[in-house]
Every structure is written in C-alpha cells, then in structure tokens.
Scaffold this motif. Structure first.
Motif, mmCIF file in Angstrom:
data_model
loop_
_atom_site.group_PDB
_atom_site.id
_atom_site.type_symbol
_atom_site.label_atom_id
_atom_site.label_comp_id
_atom_site.label_asym_id
_atom_site.label_seq_id
_atom_site.Cartn_x
_atom_site.Cartn_y
_atom_site.Cartn_z
ATOM 1 N N CYS A 152 132.954 -17.106 -5.221
ATOM 2 C CA CYS A 152 132.629 -18.439 -4.708
ATOM 3 C C CYS A 152 131.377 -18.367 -3.830
ATOM 4 O O CYS A 152 131.286 -17.511 -2.943
ATOM 5 C CB CYS A 152 133.794 -18.990 -3.890
ATOM 6 S SG CYS A 152 133.440 -20.647 -3.267
ATOM 7 N N HIS B 43 130.506 -20.186 -1.538
ATOM 8 C CA HIS B 43 130.759 -20.575 -0.151
ATOM 9 C C HIS B 43 131.053 -19.342 0.696
ATOM 10 O O HIS B 43 130.243 -18.927 1.496
ATOM 11 C CB HIS B 43 131.916 -21.594 -0.092
ATOM 12 C CG HIS B 43 132.223 -22.096 1.287
ATOM 13 N ND1 HIS B 43 133.492 -22.476 1.653
ATOM 14 C CD2 HIS B 43 131.421 -22.294 2.366
ATOM 15 C CE1 HIS B 43 133.456 -22.886 2.926
ATOM 16 N NE2 HIS B 43 132.212 -22.785 3.374
ATOM 17 N N GLY C 212 132.700 -16.364 -0.769
ATOM 18 C CA GLY C 212 132.856 -15.120 -1.524
ATOM 19 C C GLY C 212 134.205 -14.773 -2.130
ATOM 20 O O GLY C 212 134.358 -13.712 -2.714
ATOM 21 N N TYR D 77 140.101 -21.443 -1.644
ATOM 22 C CA TYR D 77 139.955 -21.335 -0.190
ATOM 23 C C TYR D 77 139.713 -22.701 0.468
ATOM 24 O O TYR D 77 140.466 -23.140 1.332
ATOM 25 C CB TYR D 77 138.804 -20.358 0.091
ATOM 26 C CG TYR D 77 138.825 -19.661 1.425
ATOM 27 C CD1 TYR D 77 139.670 -20.065 2.464
ATOM 28 C CD2 TYR D 77 137.995 -18.557 1.651
ATOM 29 C CE1 TYR D 77 139.673 -19.404 3.676
ATOM 30 C CE2 TYR D 77 137.998 -17.889 2.868
ATOM 31 C CZ TYR D 77 138.834 -18.315 3.881
ATOM 32 O OH TYR D 77 138.833 -17.662 5.076
ATOM 33 N N HIS D 78 138.639 -23.400 0.019
ATOM 34 C CA HIS D 78 138.337 -24.710 0.597
ATOM 35 C C HIS D 78 138.202 -25.794 -0.462
ATOM 36 O O HIS D 78 137.679 -26.868 -0.187
ATOM 37 C CB HIS D 78 137.047 -24.652 1.432
ATOM 38 C CG HIS D 78 137.014 -23.501 2.393
ATOM 39 N ND1 HIS D 78 136.427 -22.284 2.076
ATOM 40 C CD2 HIS D 78 137.532 -23.359 3.641
ATOM 41 C CE1 HIS D 78 136.569 -21.442 3.095
ATOM 42 N NE2 HIS D 78 137.233 -22.066 4.057
ATOM 43 N N GLY D 79 138.600 -25.439 -1.684
ATOM 44 C CA GLY D 79 138.669 -26.447 -2.728
ATOM 45 C C GLY D 79 137.356 -26.910 -3.336
ATOM 46 O O GLY D 79 137.327 -27.929 -4.028
HETATM 47 S S1 FES Z 1 135.267 -19.845 -0.243
HETATM 48 FE FE1 FES Z 1 135.333 -21.052 -1.986
HETATM 49 S S2 FES Z 1 135.441 -23.050 -1.213
HETATM 50 FE FE2 FES Z 1 135.210 -21.851 0.548
#
Ligand code: FES
Ligand SMILES: [Fe+2]
Length: 367
Positions: free
Chosen positions: A72, A74, A76, A93-95
């Motif tokens: 990801c 964002h 990782g 993790y944060h969608g």
């Molecule tokens: S780590 Fe993937 S959305 Fe935050």
C-alpha cells in the motif's frame, strides 16, 4: 567448435549489471509466466512473490486480469491483506481503495472540505495477459514506468488456446539459471531419468540435432524424435517435434502426429534468488489422451521430481561456490541461454540493439 573447448559457466551470483539485470541475475522488461489461468477465479485476488517482488494478482468479475505491487502506498502494508470488492482493492489498514489500473479511488478519512487529488496516488502495476493456459506478467525494470512492454508476450501454438489437459508444478530450491539449464540439458537423461517406462542407461547413443535461432531464443528444428522414448510410441503414427526455448525461461515442445497436436509448455519463473517455480502444462487434441490422464499424471510428476531431486543435491556443492564448466556440444544450449540473457540485459541497460547470438548449426552428443 572443438569438442575440448570448455567455458566457465556464468554464475548466477555474478550477472551483468544494469537496471534490467540487478544483482539478482533476473532479466527484467520481459514477460514471465506467473501462474496457470485456473489459479485465479473471477472476483478473487492472489499474492505471489516473483523475482523477489511482492505482486498482487486479481481477476475482475468480467474475467480480466491485473497485477499491482503488493504494497500500500500509504503506509506499506501488503494490499493482499485487504479485500477485493466491486472490482477494487481495499487496503486493510485505512481503507484506501485502488482500481485495477493502480489509481487510488477513495481515501475514507477525508472530510468533504479536504480537497485531495486522490487519483494522483498510484500503486505500480504490471502489464498482464491471460492466454495459452497461463497468466503472464511483464516484470518492469522501472516500476514507476507506465510505458508499453518492449516485447510482446510469447505466442504459442494454437492448441494452447484450449485448457491444458494436464498441469504439474514444482518448486526447485535453486536460482532460475540452474533450473533453466538443468531442464534444457540433454546429457542428464540416461542418469537422472532412469525408469523402465522411459529409458535405461544402456539406451545411451549418439544424437545429432539441428538447431537455429527463434524468437528470443533458439529451436531444435522439427525432426522425428528418437525412438528410445516410450512415450512417443504410445502416440502412434510418425510424430515430428520441434522444441523452442524463449527467454526468460520458456520451453515449448510442439509435437505433430498426423492431424493431431500435443504441446508441452514448461515455464520457469524465479520466486527469489534461491527459489524457482516450474510449471509444466500439456495441451493436446488427441481425444484418447484425456482418458489416459490418471495414468500419465503420476509419471509426469515423477519425471519432474527427478529433475528437482538432482537440483536439491547440486545445491550442496554449489554452497561452496565452485567454478563450473559448460562443455561442447552437450552444454551448448546452456551457453546460448547465457549469451541470450546477456544480449537482452545489454539491450535494456545500455541500449545495445538485441541481436540473437544463435546461428543455425548441428549439435551432437550422446544421451
Ligand atoms: S496503509 Fe493502506 S490505507 Fe493506510
Ligand atoms: Fe530432466
């Protein structure tokens, strides 16, 4: 070439340098076989390590396939820990959500007045195609690039457009180079593949085969296979066969028996520097071969298992980093493999136009 000429085999741990051949000795900017098509059902995703890189494969409900870096952008976490829903990948993790082309489509934490161009956030993607029984992935040298692949994916005989009659896979605990040259090596047969149903050591005899260059590789030109292979006797008629090798690790054996075709596809894919996946698929038009499948499958598995066992033993010696040899003519195909690889890597890293180093010739050996 004098029969006494020997060449030191390039070591997998000292490949030519450059962006397309990193220290790992893997070619990049080229198509790899990722998995049999049947591994990835519609609406599912599947994570795999290829060439040491984490790759997330997915298949939409419409059957289309995609691949993206399994990390990801964002913070990782592997995207494969999330879910695949409505054709998009959602991070656990944060969608954050990502479309198959890698664009971010949603960041749930944003409030209505927090303007952010979410679609400018991207996960790196890999070009993919689903054909000839498998999902093929183009492993880029530069993951930030979105350029078209520099070569097309492999084109295989038409019989491979149907589902494979048989699929075998195995993991070899070695670098891809040893798996490739082990599989193309004609001299190990009488010693490694000794079985009453295949051949015995006593059946060793001299062979002469015509070879020539082919697409990103070389071919053993169409010929009648040697009569010591019991498997061919089963097929009846007078089969002719052509065997092609194509970079980075594809072997295609195309057998014609009258109006029928049998095609064996062996794909060698690096998982990492010490692990290699071998997938062997057989396609055929001979109707009764399907009936024999339950009998043939264990034999095919045993055959591939013999190749793996010898590679496992080889690792004990390779651990001491010995100097290796490639001799004429039995190891000439291995020499070609290393030359082809070098030429391809030089093209990708230094822009030297790729020129196939193989010339038409006859190779002779005893096996
Ligand atoms: S780590 Fe993937 S959305 Fe935050
Ligand atoms: Fe073998």
């Amino acid at each position: 070439m004098p029969a006494t000429e020997t060449t030191e085999a390039p070591r997998p741990d000292t490949p030519s340098r450059g962006p397309s051949a990193r220290d790992d000795g893997f070619l990049r900017d080229i198509w790899y076989f990722a998995m049999p098509s049947g591994d990835l059902a519609p609406g599912r995703m599947l994570a795999k390590t290829l060439l040491g890189e984490p790759v997330l494969f997915g298949r939409g409900d419409d059957g289309s396939v995609f691949a993206m870096r399994d990390i990801c952008p964002h913070r990782g976490i592997p995207l494969s820990d999330g879910r695949f829903e409505a054709g998009e990948v959602e991070c656990c993790y944060h969608g954050w959500r990502f479309a198959p082309d890698g664009r971010c489509t949603a960041i749930p934490s944003l409030t209505a007045d927090q303007a952010m161009e979410v679609e400018k956030i991207r996960v790196a993607t890999y070009p993919t195609v689903d054909r000839h029984g498998g999902i093929w992935v183009y492993m880029r040298a530069d993951l930030r690039s979105t350029a078209e692949p520099v070569v097309p994916p492999p084109a295989l005989p038409a019989v491979t457009d149907r589902a494979p009659g048989m699929v075998q896979r195995m993991t070899f605990p070695c670098h891809v180079d040893h798996a490739v040259i082990g599989l193309m090596d004609p001299a190990h047969g009488p010693f490694v593949h000794t079985s009453w149903w295949w051949r015995t050591r006593k059946s060793i005899h001299e062979k002469a085969k015509r070879f020539g260059p082919s697409d990103l590789g070389f071919a053993m030109l169409r010929h009648q296979p040697s009569r010591n292979s019991a498997a061919y006797k089963l097929l009846g008629g007078t089969p002719t066969t052509e065997i092609r090798f194509r970079l980075p690790g594809l072997r295609v054996e195309d057998i014609e028996i009258g109006r029928h075709r049998v095609c064996g596809v062996t794909a060698v894919t690096p998982v990492d520097e010490k692990t290699t996946e071998i997938t062997h698929m057989i396609f055929w038009t001979v109707p009764w071969l399907s009936l024999l499948k339950p009998i043939l499958a264990p034999f095919a598995r045993r055959f591939l298992g013999q190749d793996r066992d010898v590679v496992v033993r080889q690792q004990r010696g390779l651990a001491h980093n010995p100097t290796l040899m490639l001799i004429n003519d039995a190891d000439v195909q291995a020499k070609w493999y290393f030359r082809l690889k070098k030429a391809y890597a030089a093209w990708r890293s230094d822009g030297v136009p790729f020129e196939n180093p193989v010339r038409e010739t006859t190779l002779r050996w005893r096996s």
